[in-house]
Design an enzyme around this catalytic site. Structure first.
Site, PDB file in Angstrom:
ATOM      1  N   ASP A 242      30.999 184.289 -22.380  1.00  0.00           N
ATOM      2  CA  ASP A 242      29.606 183.886 -22.561  1.00  0.00           C
ATOM      3  C   ASP A 242      29.010 183.419 -21.229  1.00  0.00           C
ATOM      4  OD1 ASP A 242      27.353 183.082 -24.406  1.00  0.00           O
ATOM      5  OD2 ASP A 242      27.834 181.120 -23.563  1.00  0.00           O
ATOM      6  N   HIS A 246      26.416 182.444 -15.051  1.00  0.00           N
ATOM      7  CA  HIS A 246      25.969 181.066 -14.834  1.00  0.00           C
ATOM      8  C   HIS A 246      27.113 180.096 -14.565  1.00  0.00           C
ATOM      9  CE1 HIS A 246      21.971 182.311 -15.881  1.00  0.00           C
ATOM     10  NE2 HIS A 246      22.342 182.682 -17.096  1.00  0.00           N
ATOM     11  N   GLU A 279      29.067 188.751 -20.598  1.00  0.00           N
ATOM     12  CA  GLU A 279      27.635 188.731 -20.834  1.00  0.00           C
ATOM     13  C   GLU A 279      26.947 188.381 -19.512  1.00  0.00           C
ATOM     14  OE1 GLU A 279      24.264 186.307 -23.439  1.00  0.00           O
ATOM     15  OE2 GLU A 279      25.961 185.280 -22.518  1.00  0.00           O
TER      16      GLU A 279
END
Length: 533
Positions: A242, A246, A279
């Site tokens: 996920d 980031h 992702e």
């Protein structure tokens, strides 16, 4: 293996393969008689179809309103029969939220879903059917209630303080003022106050999800330990990562790339064939470098491109775009998996995106299973479930049977979009040759049996008909010309040059499709596949 004449004729979809000495005219004369046989299953994971499940909405075994692991285990035969080869589970760890992306224990199972013993049984049962299991691993952030963060908030001298990112308010004033959003988050408040603390903490998605500090080597080692545990002790086959872009702030992409290479190396020490799919919701140029560390990346650009092409009935540059993406990936590595999909748990469902038009939704599926890449299906897509944001309503309960008969249907949320009046339950669709379910099942069977559709190269074919998508796929001696009519009107394609060599009518989604001389006739919203002898 079942003969195609049995498998596909029973559901009203024709797959035809002419004998080598038949002319194109005789192929057309016999087009209503499916005579081809499926080859052995050539589509092996990870180059195969994966099924994404939100456990909470899938199958409720104990009638508490919440889908659970035992319910999911009871439906493994369904998934095997559908033809998928792997299952991706959205988060299953303990968490205070319904979606469970704010993890509070990386080593546990949410009690609403069952026990660790239940999950190990699920993994074993999946493996016994040849199905792989990929679990969502959320490591960009923890939940606010995670013991690490609670210790960090309560005590600035805690050994866990540096597990998170802290800053004095004066030093981040300019960052607070930016108020930027991204494709994967509309949050504009990324620094958050903590009661009793003079410093603010960083949480990219929201205050309930504080970001971990990957500049801290101890954090990295914690994540390695978590990954090792699920691979070694529990037996999962890989992870969906996920928010992979980031891990570090957006202005440090090279550090993100390096982290995933490091993570992959550590996981491969434990399980050499581990599978990591990330992702990275961004442009192709920003996505591609992650393939140095991750085996696969979700192709968001093609998700949007397929939806737009079908919605507008215009092939435009769909094939050119896909080839350009894959060529760009190839410049980074020649060993990648293109994880293609229509929509997932963060997007309006494909059926809703196409205004609940089943013919258009079937066409989107036909594109998904015939273009290159390893397809992912979001649970319920195969029965035409609907859903629009907010996210809860993209994740409504699966409809196994009509409501009064459905002992497995979850009820944690009152559905707004996927109800018995808007979606036929699976048990009803199974008996309908024209149903969305049978359309998906047959396309998956076709793809699983075809080397060209599973592994083949991609080459655009020019039709001069804006509504037609045309391309060639070739692998292991199988050479196919694939044609899709995106419009609500019948269309003709004139074969010329090398395309005339595709003289076998290999697959049609509609009985009245035909190939006569140099003309291919495609009914509205139909697919025709021709094969070269």
């Amino acid at each position: 293996m079942l003969k195609t004449s049995i498998l596909l004729a029973a559901t009203g979809i024709l797959a035809l393969s002419a004998c080598k000495n038949q002319s194109a005219e005789s192929v057309n004369q016999e087009k209503a008689t499916p005579v081809a046989a499926l080859t052995e299953d050539v589509s092996q994971w990870p180059n195969a179809v994966t099924y994404e499940i939100f456990v909470q909405s899938f199958a409720d075994s104990n009638n508490d309103g919440i889908g659970d692991i035992k319910g999911m285990t009871g439906k493994l035969d369904y998934l095997e029969d559908l033809g998928v080869k792997a299952i991706w589970l959205m988060p299953i760890n303990p968490s205070p939220s319904y979606h469970k992306y704010d993890v509070t224990d990386y080593y546990g199972i949410h009690p609403d879903y069952g026990s660790m013993e239940d999950f190990k049984e699920f993994v074993d049962e999946a493996h016994s059917r040849g199905l792989k299991v990929i679990m969502d691993l959320v490591v960009n952030h923890t939940g606010r209630d995670h013991p690490w963060f609670q210790s960090a908030v309560k005590n600035p001298d805690s050994p866990y303080r540096d597990y998170y990112v802290w800053a004095d308010k004066d030093s981040i004033a300019d960052q607070i003022a930016k108020k930027e959003i991204t494709l994967d988050s509309d949050n504009i408040t990324q620094w958050h106050e903590a009661p009793g603390n003079s410093q603010s903490y960083y949480g990219f998605f929201w205050g309930g999800m504080p970001d971990l500090n990957f500049d801290n080597p101890e954090v990295k080692e914690e994540i390695f330990k978590i990954g090792r545990y699920w691979l070694e002790e529990v037996g999962v086959d890989g992870f969906r990562l996920d928010a992979a872009r980031h891990i570090f702030p957006d202005d440090r992409p090279e550090d993100n790339h390096a982290w995933w290479q490091e993570f992959r190396a550590e996981m491969e020490k434990v399980k050499p064939d581990v599978y990591l799919v990330g992702e990275v919701w961004d442009s192709t140029e920003k996505v591609a470098p992650y393939l140095k560390g991750l085996h696969a990346l979700f192709n968001f650009d093609m998700s949007y491109a397929i939806t737009e092409a079908v919605a507008e009935g215009d092939a435009d540059s769909l094939v050119v775009k896909h080839k350009a993406i894959r060529d760009f990936y190839s410049r980074v590595t020649d060993d990648f998996i293109d994880a293609i999909f229509l929509t997932n748990h963060d997007q309006n469902r494909i059926m809703s995106a196409l205004e609940a038009d089943p013919e258009k939704a079937k066409m989107a599926a036909a594109l998904l299973f015939t273009l290159p890449g390893s397809p992912y299906i979001y649970y319920g897509e195969e029965i035409g479930m609907l859903g629009k944001k907010p996210d809860e309503h993209i994740r409504e309960p699966f409809l196994w049977k009509p409501k009064k008969e459905d002992a497995l249907r979850a009820s944690w949320i009152e559905p707004t979009y996927s109800t018995d009046t808007s979606v036929q339950a699976l048990s009803v669709q199974k008996n309908n040759p024209e149903s969305m379910y049978n359309h998906y099942k047959n396309l998956i069977a076709l793809r699983n049996s075809s080397p060209a559709l599973t592994f083949g190269s991609l080459e655009e074919a020019h039709t001069k008909v804006p509504e037609l998508v045309a391309f060639r796929r070739m692998s292991q001696g199988e050479d196919l010309l694939i044609l899709h009519n995106l419009s609500g009107e019948a269309k003709q394609f004139s074969l010329s040059g090398p395309d005339l060599e595709y003289d076998q009518l290999f697959f049609t989604s509609e009985a009245d499709a035909s190939r006569e001389m140099d003309k291919v006739s495609l009914p509205k919203y139909s697919t025709v596949i021709l094969k070269k002898d």
